[in-house]
Design an enzyme around this catalytic site. Sequence first.
Site, short mmCIF file in Angstrom:
data_model
loop_
_atom_site.label_atom_id
_atom_site.label_comp_id
_atom_site.label_asym_id
_atom_site.label_seq_id
_atom_site.Cartn_x
_atom_site.Cartn_y
_atom_site.Cartn_z
N LYS A 1 62.30 40.15 38.22
CA LYS A 1 61.23 40.03 37.22
C LYS A 1 60.01 40.83 37.68
CE LYS A 1 57.54 37.35 36.32
NZ LYS A 1 56.82 38.34 35.53
N GLU B 1 56.37 36.82 50.39
CA GLU B 1 55.41 37.83 50.86
C GLU B 1 54.13 37.57 50.10
OE1 GLU B 1 55.98 39.68 53.26
OE2 GLU B 1 58.12 40.11 53.35
N CYS C 1 48.31 44.39 49.61
CA CYS C 1 48.30 43.14 50.39
C CYS C 1 47.80 43.39 51.81
CB CYS C 1 49.68 42.52 50.40
SG CYS C 1 50.97 43.70 50.84
N GLU D 1 40.65 36.40 49.90
CA GLU D 1 41.27 37.72 49.83
C GLU D 1 40.60 38.50 48.69
OE1 GLU D 1 45.28 37.94 48.21
OE2 GLU D 1 45.64 39.83 49.27
P1 NAD Z 1 50.87 36.66 41.21
O1 NAD Z 1 51.23 35.60 42.18
O2 NAD Z 1 49.91 36.34 40.15
O3 NAD Z 1 52.18 37.21 40.46
C1 NAD Z 1 53.29 37.72 41.16
C2 NAD Z 1 54.52 37.58 40.28
O4 NAD Z 1 54.82 36.19 40.10
C3 NAD Z 1 54.36 38.16 38.89
O5 NAD Z 1 55.57 38.77 38.49
C4 NAD Z 1 54.09 36.91 38.05
O6 NAD Z 1 54.43 37.07 36.70
C5 NAD Z 1 54.99 35.90 38.72
N1 NAD Z 1 54.63 34.49 38.51
C6 NAD Z 1 53.45 33.96 38.11
N2 NAD Z 1 53.53 32.62 38.05
C7 NAD Z 1 54.78 32.29 38.44
C8 NAD Z 1 55.47 31.05 38.60
N3 NAD Z 1 54.89 29.88 38.36
N4 NAD Z 1 56.76 31.08 39.03
C9 NAD Z 1 57.36 32.25 39.30
N5 NAD Z 1 56.77 33.45 39.15
C10 NAD Z 1 55.49 33.47 38.73
O7 NAD Z 1 50.37 37.89 42.11
P2 NAD Z 1 49.78 39.28 41.59
O8 NAD Z 1 48.39 39.06 41.10
O9 NAD Z 1 50.77 39.95 40.70
O10 NAD Z 1 49.74 40.12 42.96
C11 NAD Z 1 48.65 40.12 43.84
C12 NAD Z 1 48.93 39.25 45.05
O11 NAD Z 1 50.16 39.66 45.67
C13 NAD Z 1 47.88 39.38 46.13
O12 NAD Z 1 47.60 38.12 46.68
C14 NAD Z 1 48.56 40.26 47.18
O13 NAD Z 1 48.04 40.13 48.48
C15 NAD Z 1 49.97 39.81 47.07
N6 NAD Z 1 50.88 40.81 47.60
C16 NAD Z 1 51.56 40.54 48.75
C17 NAD Z 1 52.40 41.48 49.28
C18 NAD Z 1 53.17 41.21 50.55
O14 NAD Z 1 54.17 41.88 50.78
N7 NAD Z 1 52.78 40.25 51.36
C19 NAD Z 1 52.58 42.71 48.65
C20 NAD Z 1 51.86 42.97 47.48
C21 NAD Z 1 51.03 42.00 46.95
#
Ligand code: NAD
Length: 476
Positions: free
Chosen positions: A169, A244, A278, A380
């Site tokens: 997804k 992650e 991230c 963050e």
């Molecule tokens: P997010 O958590 O809002 O969304 C991530 C994904 O999860 C999206 O596809 C979203 O639609 C989905 N999602 C949302 N609610 C959900 C639920 N209840 N159940 C399952 N899936 C759900 O994050 P974002 O805003 O898209 O990304 C930014 C964040 O990601 C930042 O905190 C960043 O640090 C982190 N990030 C971490 C890494 C890493 O490898 N550690 C890499 C990139 C980004």
Amino acid sequence: MKMMIGGERRDSVSGRVFPVHNPATGDVVGEAPLGGEDDVLAAIEAAGEAFPDWAAKSPRDRAKILFFAAEEVRRRNTDLAALLTAEQGKPIREAVDEINGFANILEYYHALSAGLRGEFANLKGYGRVTVRRRPLGICGAIIPWNMPAIIMGWKIGAALAAGNTMVLKPARTAPLTCMRLAEILGEAGLPPGVLNVVTGPGETVGREIARNPGVRKVSFTGEVGTGRQVALDAAPAMKRLTLELGGSDPMIVCDDADIGAAVEGVIRGRYYNCGQVCTAVKRLYVSDSIADEFVRRLTARVETFVVGNGMDRGVGMGPLNNRAGLNRVVNIVDAARERDEGKIVAGGRAPEGEQYKRGLFFLPTLITGVPHDSVLFSEEIFGPVLPIAAVSGLDEALELANNSRYGLGASVWTRNADTIARATEELEAGIVWVNQHLRIPPEVPFGGTKASGIGRENGSRALEEYTEEKAVLVRL
Ligand code: NAD
């Protein structure tokens, strides 16, 4: 564009779609099907049907398909990168790098997968013991919008090479490149159902992937709070998890550092992808004996930055990807300003000019003299804002660096071998860089400690994370 389920391009069961906007202009770039639980169920069914044949293929035959796909992705880099910039906002040269990075990951797992084997031992009294490595089955991948191609690569590379099938997804604000990449994998020979892409909201599509018992492992990248929800949803079915999550990487600049190199390290480490990485540099601790000179040179460098549409030549930083993200950045900077926490020496606001009116722009921002207990350090900041504090020496820098709930990456900038030895030992992070930050080749295991997550992606061990061992003891 359509979803990819069982090798077919499909609309959602509801027939509804959602628009994807260009964050630099507000224009609609394309649309994606608004999937829901039923679409996930169809994808899981397709992945289940595809699994036995895919798992039974030799690792080499699976790897060849990844290799052909990587070649095709490289050949179509220009179009893919333009699509990525249009939906995500990053400057085109960063998008070109990211698409090449996706191909690099597939090639890496192509090269590695033939080496995936179990163990054998002749144990006295127990006979011949073999430990076989079996793929897990259907795996789920839930990814964010900031680096969609790279993160898709991290998830599918190891999972598919190890013989699993997958339901993936993408995020709502950057699904198109992922959909196109999945199509290319299909054209390269990936059998129908091995990789399925379902677009739609996290609360329905993401949650169904997390909780459906047919999915044996979930690999999630995103925010800490969402990761916690995914873990709760996955728990009843005892799924394997890779999480992650967020990061708040400290960068420590010691008094013996090469200041020019460290300034460039901040520029790339903090402002790459408009700060939406991230492992971006999110906290800067600089030795007080060089702090004034460092900030002066850094400010001068930041002021040369060209902010604009990522497709335009010479643009160093694009817009943020989405309105919610921009609002969060504006709010945290405004709150710091109101509380008088530090001094904004660059940026701190949106750029002015007609060309910025419709986009989600914010200037590269530097805030000096930030108190150690400020939310600028504890939260963050997923955008182009860097809080800076001067520190008395390495002891104080390490203490402050580790005083965070996060532990994703960290870097130290020094020429001293003892400082390197101590900092690399003591920094609480999944990855520590010395005199560099942010760079993650496919060979390096990647993931966080503390609230930054569970498990590792990338590197040879990721193949093991997508398999489980079966011990067989034979006595004749
Ligand atoms: P997010 O958590 O809002 O969304 C991530 C994904 O999860 C999206 O596809 C979203 O639609 C989905 N999602 C949302 N609610 C959900 C639920 N209840 N159940 C399952 N899936 C759900 O994050 P974002 O805003 O898209 O990304 C930014 C964040 O990601 C930042 O905190 C960043 O640090 C982190 N990030 C971490 C890494 C890493 O490898 N550690 C890499 C990139 C980004």
